[in-house]
Design a protein around this motif. Structure first.
Motif, PDB file in Angstrom:
ATOM      1  N   LYS A 122       0.840  -1.207   0.000  1.00 36.46           N
ATOM      2  CA  LYS A 122       0.000   0.000   0.000  1.00 36.46           C
ATOM      3  C   LYS A 122       0.877   1.260   0.000  1.00 36.46           C
ATOM      4  CE  LYS A 122      -3.946   2.135   2.378  1.00 36.46           C
ATOM      5  NZ  LYS A 122      -4.885   2.198   1.253  1.00 36.46           N
ATOM      6  N   LYS A 123       1.900   1.236   0.851  1.00 33.59           N
ATOM      7  CA  LYS A 123       2.788   2.397   1.003  1.00 33.59           C
ATOM      8  C   LYS A 123       3.472   2.753  -0.323  1.00 33.59           C
ATOM      9  CE  LYS A 123       6.993   2.596   3.463  1.00 33.59           C
ATOM     10  NZ  LYS A 123       7.668   2.141   4.683  1.00 33.59           N
ATOM     11  N   HIS A 124       3.881   1.740  -1.067  1.00 31.95           N
ATOM     12  CA  HIS A 124       4.629   1.987  -2.311  1.00 31.95           C
ATOM     13  C   HIS A 124       3.751   1.929  -3.563  1.00 31.95           C
ATOM     14  CE1 HIS A 124       8.376   2.163  -0.129  1.00 31.95           C
ATOM     15  NE2 HIS A 124       8.093   1.020   0.476  1.00 31.95           N
ATOM     16  N   GLY A 125       2.442   1.834  -3.354  1.00 30.93           N
ATOM     17  CA  GLY A 125       1.519   1.899  -4.481  1.00 30.93           C
ATOM     18  C   GLY A 125       1.583   0.713  -5.435  1.00 30.93           C
ATOM     19  N   LEU A 126       1.893  -0.469  -4.911  1.00 28.37           N
ATOM     20  CA  LEU A 126       1.826  -1.674  -5.753  1.00 28.37           C
ATOM     21  C   LEU A 126       0.386  -2.176  -5.724  1.00 28.37           C
ATOM     22  CD1 LEU A 126       2.810  -4.067  -7.425  1.00 28.37           C
ATOM     23  CD2 LEU A 126       3.739  -5.095  -5.350  1.00 28.37           C
ATOM     24  N   GLU A 127      -0.313  -1.979  -6.831  1.00 28.74           N
ATOM     25  CA  GLU A 127      -1.755  -2.251  -6.833  1.00 28.74           C
ATOM     26  C   GLU A 127      -2.107  -3.674  -7.274  1.00 28.74           C
ATOM     27  OE1 GLU A 127      -3.680   0.947  -8.885  1.00 28.74           O
ATOM     28  OE2 GLU A 127      -3.268   2.375  -7.266  1.00 28.74           O
ATOM     29  N   ALA A 128      -1.214  -4.591  -7.015  1.00 25.18           N
ATOM     30  CA  ALA A 128      -1.482  -5.995  -7.356  1.00 25.18           C
ATOM     31  C   ALA A 128      -2.465  -6.600  -6.353  1.00 25.18           C
ATOM     32  CB  ALA A 128      -0.177  -6.777  -7.332  1.00 25.18           C
ATOM     33  N   LEU A 129      -3.156  -7.653  -6.789  1.00 25.45           N
ATOM     34  CA  LEU A 129      -4.016  -8.388  -5.862  1.00 25.45           C
ATOM     35  C   LEU A 129      -3.126  -9.292  -5.009  1.00 25.45           C
ATOM     36  CD1 LEU A 129      -7.451  -9.955  -6.423  1.00 25.45           C
ATOM     37  CD2 LEU A 129      -5.662 -11.408  -5.490  1.00 25.45           C
ATOM     38  N   LEU A 130      -3.227  -9.124  -3.691  1.00 24.61           N
ATOM     39  CA  LEU A 130      -2.417  -9.917  -2.765  1.00 24.61           C
ATOM     40  C   LEU A 130      -3.204 -11.150  -2.331  1.00 24.61           C
ATOM     41  CD1 LEU A 130       0.044 -10.392  -0.916  1.00 24.61           C
ATOM     42  CD2 LEU A 130      -0.966  -8.800   0.732  1.00 24.61           C
ATOM     43  N   MET A 131      -2.618 -12.327  -2.579  1.00 26.07           N
ATOM     44  CA  MET A 131      -3.230 -13.612  -2.206  1.00 26.07           C
ATOM     45  C   MET A 131      -2.297 -14.310  -1.217  1.00 26.07           C
ATOM     46  SD  MET A 131      -5.766 -15.804  -2.753  1.00 26.07           S
ATOM     47  CE  MET A 131      -6.538 -15.609  -4.370  1.00 26.07           C
ATOM     48  N   ILE A 132      -2.846 -14.700  -0.073  1.00 27.27           N
ATOM     49  CA  ILE A 132      -2.010 -15.221   1.019  1.00 27.27           C
ATOM     50  C   ILE A 132      -2.344 -16.683   1.322  1.00 27.27           C
ATOM     51  CG2 ILE A 132      -1.247 -14.792   3.390  1.00 27.27           C
ATOM     52  CD1 ILE A 132      -2.171 -11.908   3.115  1.00 27.27           C
ATOM     53  N   ASN A 133      -1.299 -17.425   1.676  1.00 25.92           N
ATOM     54  CA  ASN A 133      -1.430 -18.827   2.060  1.00 25.92           C
ATOM     55  C   ASN A 133      -2.266 -18.980   3.344  1.00 25.92           C
ATOM     56  OD1 ASN A 133      -0.976 -21.581   2.125  1.00 25.92           O
ATOM     57  ND2 ASN A 133       1.214 -21.450   2.463  1.00 25.92           N
TER      58      ASN A 133
END
Length: 392
Positions: free
Chosen positions: A232-243
């Motif tokens: 969020k801080k660095h503006g990476l707008e990828a969808l985050l999927m967690i184990n």
């Protein structure tokens, strides 16, 4: 006269838990769930069907493999247990040759696929969809989301972020990458995110440079929260999927606003899905009220501790009913006859084991954090039970 029926054996179910080590962020409440399940089954249900009350003991091995091995040896010598409840991937995989030699059924909180091929690990079991099958479900869901939801025609780009040195984090990566490549994903450089990390800015910036649309996070919750915040801080707008072990109610507390829209894989329902799962209310929420923790409500890893103990109790009960003997080999045989066995209501999909396949089921669900609460982002996704995918 006919011989008297055999007397019910005295059963001790020992457990290895992590309350103070590298995975204690999820291990503490798992331990609560396991302990409370044992108390509830003894006090409310009269113990193991046909046998009666059992003893439950647990040891905090602090996620250290040598400590796990020493604890296992002590349990074996002290209790001669038919079943042990285990925890981590590294220690469970390290112990699997001893488990097989000693013929003790070992029900782990590690859902590593390396443990589900009985030709290699005949005494290892777990009641929740494997990490690899959960990741395959995630990759399939991401591809559908990319092409159907977002209507994109270019190949999606994905990066895998995890602690390179931790077997749990690494376990499903090859399976996920293989399927991602097959489904036309462009795979970026893996990012090494330590289980003790406090800042993943450089990893996030590397993924941003690559242009990642999806990020897989393979750690536990504390560092998954660090990644969510840094994205969020660095503006990476990828969808985050967690184990499975990297997202739970604490993610919302730790990551704050950055948890919004984060997705996670699971092989069972979390708290908040009581409408789908009355068993989450009774016995599970009831058990928290009765036995604790009293000062806070536990995260969903509590549920995983509970279902492992329930699984052990069902297996021992079946062995006794079928063979009038409770030994590792008989418990194993009983479990390998399970066909769509219900573990605890609808919390986890029914489980099927055979002598040739210890994948409990191949069903996973995508959950999403919305307004600080868990919502379903998919129905149950059933992965094909391919022979080639057994054990990896």
């Amino acid at each position: 006269p006919p011989p008297p029926p055999p007397a019910a054996p005295k059963i001790t179910i020992p457990a290895l838990v992590d309350k103070s080590g590298a995975t204690s962020d999820v291990g503490v409440d798992y331990a609560w769930g396991a302990e409370n399940a044992a108390k509830w089954i003894n006090e409310k249900e009269g113990g193991i069907p046909g046998i009666g009350k059992f003893d439950f003991v647990s040891t905090d091995y602090a996620y250290r493999i040598p400590e796990a091995i020493a604890t296992y040896e002590r349990y074996k010598a002290t209790y001669n247990p038919p079943v042990i409840i285990g925890w981590g991937t590294g220690d469970t995989e390290a112990l699997s040759p001893s488990i097989a030699k000693d013929q003790i059924v070992y029900i782990s909180a590690s859902y590593s696929s390396h443990l589900n091929d009985p030709a290699k690990t005949p005494y290892n079991f777990y009641p929740v969809c494997s990490y690899s099958d959960q990741m395959r479900a995630a990759i399939i869901w991401m591809k559908d989301y990319w092409t159907k939801e977002l209507k994109k025609t270019v190949p999606p780009k994905i990066c895998f972020a995890y602690d390179f040195g931790v077997p749990y984090c690494r376990a499903p990566i090859p399976a996920g990458k293989a399927l991602a490549a097959e489904l036309g994903f462009e795979i970026g450089p893996d990012q090494n995110c330590s289980q003790r990390g406090a800042d993943f800015s450089s990893q996030v910036l590397a993924m941003k440079t690559f242009g990642a649309n999806f990020v897989w996070m393979g750690n536990t919750t504390a560092t998954a929260a660090v990644l969510a915040k840094d994205m969020k801080k660095h503006g990476l707008e990828a969808l985050l999927m967690i184990n499975q072990w990297g997202h739970d109610e604490n993610l919302v507390k730790l990551a704050g606003e950055a948890a919004e829209g984060v997705h996670g894989m699971s092989g069972h329902y979390y708290w908040g899905f009581e409408a789908e799962c009355p068993a989450l209310v009774n016995p599970l929420r009831e058990s928290v009220k009765l036995y604790g923790p009293k000062d806070y409500f536990p995260i969903s890893s509590y549920i995983r501790g509970w279902i492992n103990v329930r699984c052990a109790v069902l297996a021992i009960a079946d062995a006794w009913a079928k063979f009038k003997e409770v030994s590792g080999p008989k418990v194993k045989e009983a479990m390998e006859s399970w066909k769509d066995k219900v573990i605890e209501g609808t919390i986890v999909p029914p489980v099927t084991f055979t002598g040739a396949d210890h994948r409990p089921n191949t069903k996973a669900i995508v959950l999403k954090i919305e307004g600080g609460k868990y919502k379903k982002a998919s129905d149950w996704i059933e992965i094909e039970r391919k022979a080639a995918w057994l054990g990896w």
